[in-house]
Motif scaffolding. Structure first.
Motif, PDB file in Angstrom:
ATOM      1  N   GLN A  91      -7.123  -5.340   9.690  1.00 14.60           N
ATOM      2  CA  GLN A  91      -6.254  -5.355  10.869  1.00 14.60           C
ATOM      3  C   GLN A  91      -5.856  -3.949  11.336  1.00 14.60           C
ATOM      4  N   MET A  92      -6.508  -2.930  10.785  1.00 18.52           N
ATOM      5  CA  MET A  92      -6.168  -1.560  11.148  1.00 18.52           C
ATOM      6  C   MET A  92      -7.162  -1.008  12.159  1.00 18.52           C
ATOM      7  N   THR A  93      -6.647  -0.273  13.156  1.00 17.75           N
ATOM      8  CA  THR A  93      -7.482   0.405  14.141  1.00 17.75           C
ATOM      9  C   THR A  93      -7.079   1.873  14.194  1.00 17.75           C
ATOM     10  N   ARG A  94      -8.064   2.736  14.201  1.00 14.81           N
ATOM     11  CA  ARG A  94      -7.824   4.174  14.321  1.00 14.81           C
ATOM     12  C   ARG A  94      -8.595   4.684  15.536  1.00 14.81           C
ATOM     13  N   LEU A  95      -7.889   5.283  16.486  1.00  9.63           N
ATOM     14  CA  LEU A  95      -8.520   5.859  17.671  1.00  9.63           C
ATOM     15  C   LEU A  95      -8.257   7.360  17.645  1.00  9.63           C
ATOM     16  N   LYS A  96      -9.326   8.133  17.729  1.00  7.22           N
ATOM     17  CA  LYS A  96      -9.189   9.580  17.578  1.00  7.22           C
ATOM     18  C   LYS A  96      -9.913  10.303  18.702  1.00  7.22           C
ATOM     19  N   GLY A  97      -9.226  11.263  19.319  1.00 12.18           N
ATOM     20  CA  GLY A  97      -9.834  12.154  20.293  1.00 12.18           C
ATOM     21  C   GLY A  97      -9.823  13.568  19.755  1.00 12.18           C
ATOM     22  N   LEU A  98     -10.898  14.313  19.966  1.00  9.42           N
ATOM     23  CA  LEU A  98     -10.974  15.655  19.405  1.00  9.42           C
ATOM     24  C   LEU A  98     -11.555  16.641  20.405  1.00  9.42           C
ATOM     25  N   LEU A  99     -11.157  17.885  20.236  1.00 13.56           N
ATOM     26  CA  LEU A  99     -11.650  18.988  21.054  1.00 13.56           C
ATOM     27  C   LEU A  99     -12.001  20.139  20.122  1.00 13.56           C
ATOM     28  N   ASP A 127      -2.884  -4.560  13.870  1.00 10.52           N
ATOM     29  CA  ASP A 127      -2.876  -5.672  14.814  1.00 10.52           C
ATOM     30  C   ASP A 127      -1.690  -6.598  14.531  1.00 10.52           C
ATOM     31  N   ASN A 128      -1.103  -7.134  15.607  1.00 15.59           N
ATOM     32  CA  ASN A 128       0.069  -8.009  15.442  1.00 15.59           C
ATOM     33  C   ASN A 128      -0.255  -9.287  14.680  1.00 15.59           C
ATOM     34  N   SER A 129      -1.545  -9.624  14.592  1.00 21.45           N
ATOM     35  CA  SER A 129      -1.928 -10.839  13.870  1.00 21.45           C
ATOM     36  C   SER A 129      -1.634 -10.739  12.381  1.00 21.45           C
ATOM     37  N   ILE A 130      -1.285  -9.523  11.927  1.00 22.44           N
ATOM     38  CA  ILE A 130      -0.972  -9.364  10.514  1.00 22.44           C
ATOM     39  C   ILE A 130       0.275 -10.165  10.125  1.00 22.44           C
ATOM     40  N   MET A 147       2.506  -1.296  13.301  1.00 23.48           N
ATOM     41  CA  MET A 147       2.252  -2.262  14.365  1.00 23.48           C
ATOM     42  C   MET A 147       2.588  -1.656  15.734  1.00 23.48           C
ATOM     43  N   GLU A 148       3.580  -0.787  15.766  1.00 21.48           N
ATOM     44  CA  GLU A 148       3.951  -0.131  17.015  1.00 21.48           C
ATOM     45  C   GLU A 148       3.014   1.026  17.339  1.00 21.48           C
ATOM     46  N   GLY A 149       2.313   1.535  16.327  1.00 23.65           N
ATOM     47  CA  GLY A 149       1.370   2.623  16.524  1.00 23.65           C
ATOM     48  C   GLY A 149       1.895   3.937  16.007  1.00 23.65           C
ATOM     49  N   ILE A 150       1.175   4.565  15.098  1.00 24.43           N
ATOM     50  CA  ILE A 150       1.549   5.866  14.551  1.00 24.43           C
ATOM     51  C   ILE A 150       0.684   6.927  15.229  1.00 24.43           C
ATOM     52  N   ASN A 151       1.310   7.823  15.971  1.00 23.11           N
ATOM     53  CA  ASN A 151       0.585   8.877  16.681  1.00 23.11           C
ATOM     54  C   ASN A 151       0.703  10.185  15.918  1.00 23.11           C
ATOM     55  N   GLU A 152      -0.415  10.853  15.749  1.00 20.70           N
ATOM     56  CA  GLU A 152      -0.431  12.092  14.992  1.00 20.70           C
ATOM     57  C   GLU A 152      -1.328  13.127  15.673  1.00 20.70           C
ATOM     58  N   PHE A 153      -0.905  14.373  15.586  1.00 24.10           N
ATOM     59  CA  PHE A 153      -1.747  15.500  15.969  1.00 24.10           C
ATOM     60  C   PHE A 153      -2.180  16.229  14.706  1.00 24.10           C
TER      61      PHE A 153
END
Length: 305
Positions: A91-99, A127-130, A147-153
């Protein structure tokens, strides 16, 4: 037994959601920029690549990773790269953008070097289905935050080089910011450069047979995870129009690689399987990469008359 293993895997993902062990593509032999920001634009060509990896196929909610990246030269001394990578596991999703930014320079007639820096933004989300799981604990702050989303740089640095265009080597340090923040919170004195990737390869040319042979090694250390060493052997035929290879991973896995190149288009496929007991519950891992490569057009000198 599968349900027990799935439960163990699920809790492992939850407990390590902030850990620095991220998915890694195995086609770094073809495209070192996958593991080192300093390799951006190093070849002096423009490259667009699409990567996809399906881990432990046949096992429920197994990890899947997809990425698209571009890298190429800017002027005579700089390289740049941009990319987006998406990873799902249970149920985990990781989205990453890089430069990526790289500065290229010539140490001598036969030695080229580059120093690179990468800035990374990533979001980890459950995912909320957890909440439908009987093991869900509403009082777990980490799960609620996820569930709310952890944002990191984050940031990575690296150096990359080649000798006579036959020997390639590189050293990269990843997750510098998050590693340092984790150490501050836990009051440890570990180095922020504890996550590293070392790569070394040398190409042997057998001219009479129009054949190349390239052994390489990749050593990787990631915080809170076992060290990993890949030993690879890649062979190229007909000016590398056809390639094949084999890899052994010290964590207990063996892989094979096949590829073909036509003009500026290259297709790479690899399959690997583990020697661990978990292998009986899946059918191995598949990875596919598509590369589009274009030569840099040199400006013609103007005739001032």
């Amino acid at each position: 037994m599968k349900k027990i293993l799935l439960l163990i895997a699920f809790f492992a993902i939850i407990q390590t959601i902030r850990a620095q062990d991220e998915a890694i593509f195995t086609h770094y032999q073809i495209s070192p920029v996958l593991i080192n920001p300093a390799a951006a634009g190093f070849k002096g060509t423009y490259q667009v690549q699409f990567n996809g990896r399906a881990q432990w196929t046949g096992f429920p909610d197994a990890p899947q990773t997809f990425g698209v990246q571009f890298n190429g030269p800017v002027g005579k001394t700089f390289g740049v790269g941009v990319g987006v990578i998406s990873e799902t596991a249970a149920q985990m999703t990781r989205l990453k953008g890089l430069l990526n930014w790289a500065f290229r320079f010539q140490l001598s007639e036969n030695v080229k070097m580059a120093a690179g820096f990468s800035t990374v933004y990533q979001q980890l989300k459950l995912d909320n289905s957890i909440t439908d799981s009987p093991f869900f604990d509403p009082g777990d702050d980490l799960i609620t935050e996820s569930m709310e989303g952890i944002n990191e740089f984050d940031a990575s640095v690296g150096v990359f080089g080649s000798v006579q265009d036959r020997t390639r080597f590189g050293l990269a340090f990843a997750n510098i910011i998050q590693s340092r923040l984790d150490d501050v919170v836990s009051s440890t004195n570990e180095s922020a450069l504890q996550n590293y990737t070392l790569f070394l390869a040398h190409q042997f040319d057998i001219l009479d047979l129009n054949f190349t042979l390239e052994p390489s090694i990749m050593a990787r250390k990631v915080k809170d995870a076992p060290s990993q060493v890949d030993i690879n052997l890649k062979a190229g035929f007909l000016d590398d129009q056809l390639i094949t290879g084999i890899s052994y991973r010290t964590l207990g896995a063996l892989g094979v690689l096949l590829g073909a190149k036509l003009s500026n288009f290259q297709f790479i496929y690899s399959y690997d399987m583990s020697f661990q007991r978990f292998q009986k519950f899946n059918s191995g891992s598949h990875e596919v990469s598509l590369f589009l490569e274009f030569e840099k057009k040199e400006r013609k000198p103007t005739d001032n008359k």
